[in-house]
Write a protein that holds these residues in place. Structure first.
Motif: not given
Length: 663
Positions: A211, A215, A221
């Motif tokens: 990432f 997020t 994710f």
């Protein structure tokens, strides 16, 4: 697929807050014509998926309630039952705590679109075999869903975050419906800006593996536990060295989040062993040649490390080659860590190197694709999806706290290429696929044995497939076809259709599982507001803590085992679905939130259960219990530890009932 879609659309209209619906309201919501809708309702009633409660009013039926099967993993196929010769013994838990992010669901109704979809994949790079396996996994999943996916646009940034930022904006301009991104860097202002721009213009983003920034801009994710990779491999190495030795750490790409998390977890673990000295930390970009150069430099300077910690087998291969080129004989190379790569296992076995590896699953590429399809179909998705991992140790080299899920001698594939990446799932191409474009609406593909000759046939086939996947050790559409005696071509098509609707899913090895949609339908049939996806994280957490978990069904005198989960050790205790077990209340009368502690009665296996009361969200339903069991074969259960875990998940699930879906 049309009949399957209509059936699924009707069944998912019901919820714990709306357990009954008038037929005209139901058909209006689903957009199904009245002329065919009433016949479809009658067929679903005939199959028990619906029941009539009053004139013109229906509710979910007993067959719908029976759809609640295994939340994570089906029984392992017989050909996969390899591993330890003995039973599992006490070991360190893989996860230290249950992350609440895995229980949060994100509403995706605003992203709903009509297929076919165009999906983008922004890969961090194609610099090494694992990243290519990630891409193949995603594309393999997309090929199996070519009826609803028109195109997958792939861009590789070669670890350049600025280039990846431009690629993301170009995908937006090219009309991509959703983008899956594996970030080239964890922190980069240009890349973060591009991600924020896409999120601001309501383009859904699904992260995978790496990432960038936070997020918050991602719908979901998809990852695996990097903390577990670092902690378990470091624990094994420290115990293998009896708590004393001078070691070198070979890490991946310094700017990538998996590298940082694994390194931090490993350092914290090594700190528990004062006799372990970390002499050097080398960043290898997950390249074998960089691992080779780093270790060769230390050997050339006259220092031989007592152990080499690698966060992946990608650079571990280079390290082993450095020892071999310096003349180390078979059996004299110090212990190493690092998994995934077939060559790493081959070399460790051939050169008798003590090895512990955790296969970081490239199959998360396929998992991210399925999350993307759910988002574009308007189905809620988890904020965080965590894929599974195996611990692989060379035979005879297990330690007090780290036991093998499977020995390296059984894991290695001698017939596959050296760069074969384990835990990449299946990437089967659809034989019937002649074009990337779906057929015109209303047309059926050539050679397709259509299950929708009648709605009754479609409903029966849907139920048959779901039940056989839940109850029998089948792994593929081929297994399903043989078990049910169905034509192969139509079974493959039916499996693909049900996967696209999340009626079926797959584990990290590509084996079929029952999906979350039928589980959620079953919970609604029982009148419970628990989110089916939240149970997956709870089951996995208990599994990681204790060795094995099992979901039970109704508790009425005896415990009726329904949905179940086998442990991650192939030799662990197994449950036959839908058996009865005698249970008794033990210890304190009640735990938090009114939960009861239970254990098997005399003659039953050594299993402890938590029965947590579930209050129906609507009148007319019976109060029930969510029963979670834990067991570890071959050792005495730590009562205090089990109670602590039970208290934790009780609190978590109680909170999740109050807010089934969070944004």
């Amino acid at each position: 697929m049309k009949s399957f879609e209509r059936i699924s659309t009707i069944l998912t209209c019901f919820s714990s807050s709306e357990p009954q619906l008038r037929i005209d309201t139901l058909l209006c919501r689903t957009g199904i014509p009245t002329s065919s809708g009433y016949k479809l309702i009658s067929d679903l009633v005939a199959e028990g998926l619906l029941r009539r409660v009053a004139r013109g009013t229906v509710a979910l039926g007993p067959s719908a309630a029976g759809l609640f099967y295994s939340p994570r993993r089906a029984l392992m196929p017989v050909r996969g039952e390899v591993g330890l010769a003995g039973l599992r013994v006490a070991s360190a838990p893989r996860k230290s705590h249950l992350e609440s992010d895995q229980l949060n669901l994100v509403t995706t109704e605003q992203f709903r679109k009509e297929p076919p979809f165009t999906i983008g994949f922004a890969n961090a790079s194609s610099a090494h075999p694992w990243r290519m396996a990630l891409e193949r996994s995603l594309l393999g999943a997309a090929r199996s869903q070519s009826d609803i996916v028109e195109q997958v646009v792939v861009r590789n940034a070669e670890n350049d975050p600025v280039l990846q930022a431009d690629q993301l904006l170009q995908m937006r301009d090219d009309g991509v419906d959703l983008c899956i991104i594996s970030a080239a860097a964890e922190q980069n202002a240009t890349l973060e800006s591009s991600i924020a721009q896409l999120a601001a213009c309501k383009m859904p983003l699904v992260g995978v593996d790496r990432f960038c920034g936070g997020t918050d801009d991602l719908v979901s994710f998809v990852t695996a536990s990097d903390e577990t990779v670092g902690r378990i491999s470091a624990l094994w190495l420290a115990e293998r060295l009896s708590g004393a030795g001078r070691i070198v750490l070979l890490c991946g790409l310094e700017t990538a989040s998996p590298c940082k998390i694994r390194l931090e977890a490993a350092r914290l673990t090594f700190e528990r062993f004062p006799g372990i000295e970390i002499v050097a930390v080398e960043f290898t970009d997950w390249l074998a040649e960089r691992g080779y150069q780093a270790v060769l430099a230390h050997l050339a300077a006259g220092w031989v490390p007592d152990g080499v910690w690698c966060d992946s087998g990608l650079q571990g291969i280079g390290s082993l080659n450095a020892f071999l080129d310096r003349g180390f004989l078979r059996g004299t190379i110090p212990p190493h860590t690092g998994g995934e790569m077939n060559l790493m296992y081959k070399m460790a076995i051939q050169e008798r190197v003590p090895l512990c590896g955790l296969d970081y699953p490239a199959a998360m590429g396929a998992a991210s694709f399925h999350v993307a399809i759910d988002a574009l179909s308007g189905r809620p998705v988890p904020r965080v999806v965590e894929t599974d991992m195996q611990v692989i140790v060379t035979r005879g080299h297990e330690t007090k706290s780290v036991r093998a899920d499977i020995h390296a001698e059984k894991k290695v594939d001698w017939n596959s290429a050296d760069d074969h990446v384990h835990a990449a799932g299946r990437t089967r191409k659809r034989k019937a696929m002649q074009s990337d474009r779906p057929p015109p609406k209303g047309a059926e593909p050539n050679g397709r044995d259509v299950s929708a000759r009648s709605n009754t046939d479609a409903a029966r086939r849907l139920l048959d497939i779901a039940i056989v996947v839940a109850q029998k050790p089948v792994g593929t559409a081929y297994d399903v076809a043989r078990t049910l005696g169905l034509p192969m071509s139509s079974t493959y098509q039916a499996i693909n259709d049900l996967e696209s609707m999340s009626w079926l899913s797959r584990d990290e090895d590509g084996n079929l599982l029952v999906g979350t949609v039928p589980q959620q339908i079953a919970l609604a049939a029982y009148g419970y507001s628990v989110a089916a996806r939240s149970l997956q994280a709870v089951v996995r957490f208990l599994r990681d803590q204790t060795g094995e978990t099992a979901f039970g069904g109704a508790l009425k005198g005896a415990l009726h085992i329904g949905p179940h989960l086998v442990g991650y050790n192939p030799n662990s205790v197994r449950f036959d679905p839908f058996q009865e077990l005698p249970v008794e209340v033990v210890g304190a009368p009640k735990l938090d939130a009114g939960a009861l502690r239970l254990r098997c009665g005399e003659g039953g296996p050594a299993i402890h259960f938590l029965a947590m009361p579930l209050q129906p969200s609507a009148p007319g339903f019976e109060e029930g219990q969510l029963v979670v069991g834990v067991s570890s074969a071959g050792r005495r259960i730590d009562e205090d530890s089990i109670v602590a875990h039970f208290s934790e998940i009780t609190a978590v699930l109680t909170n999740s009932q109050a807010a089934e879906v969070s944004v």
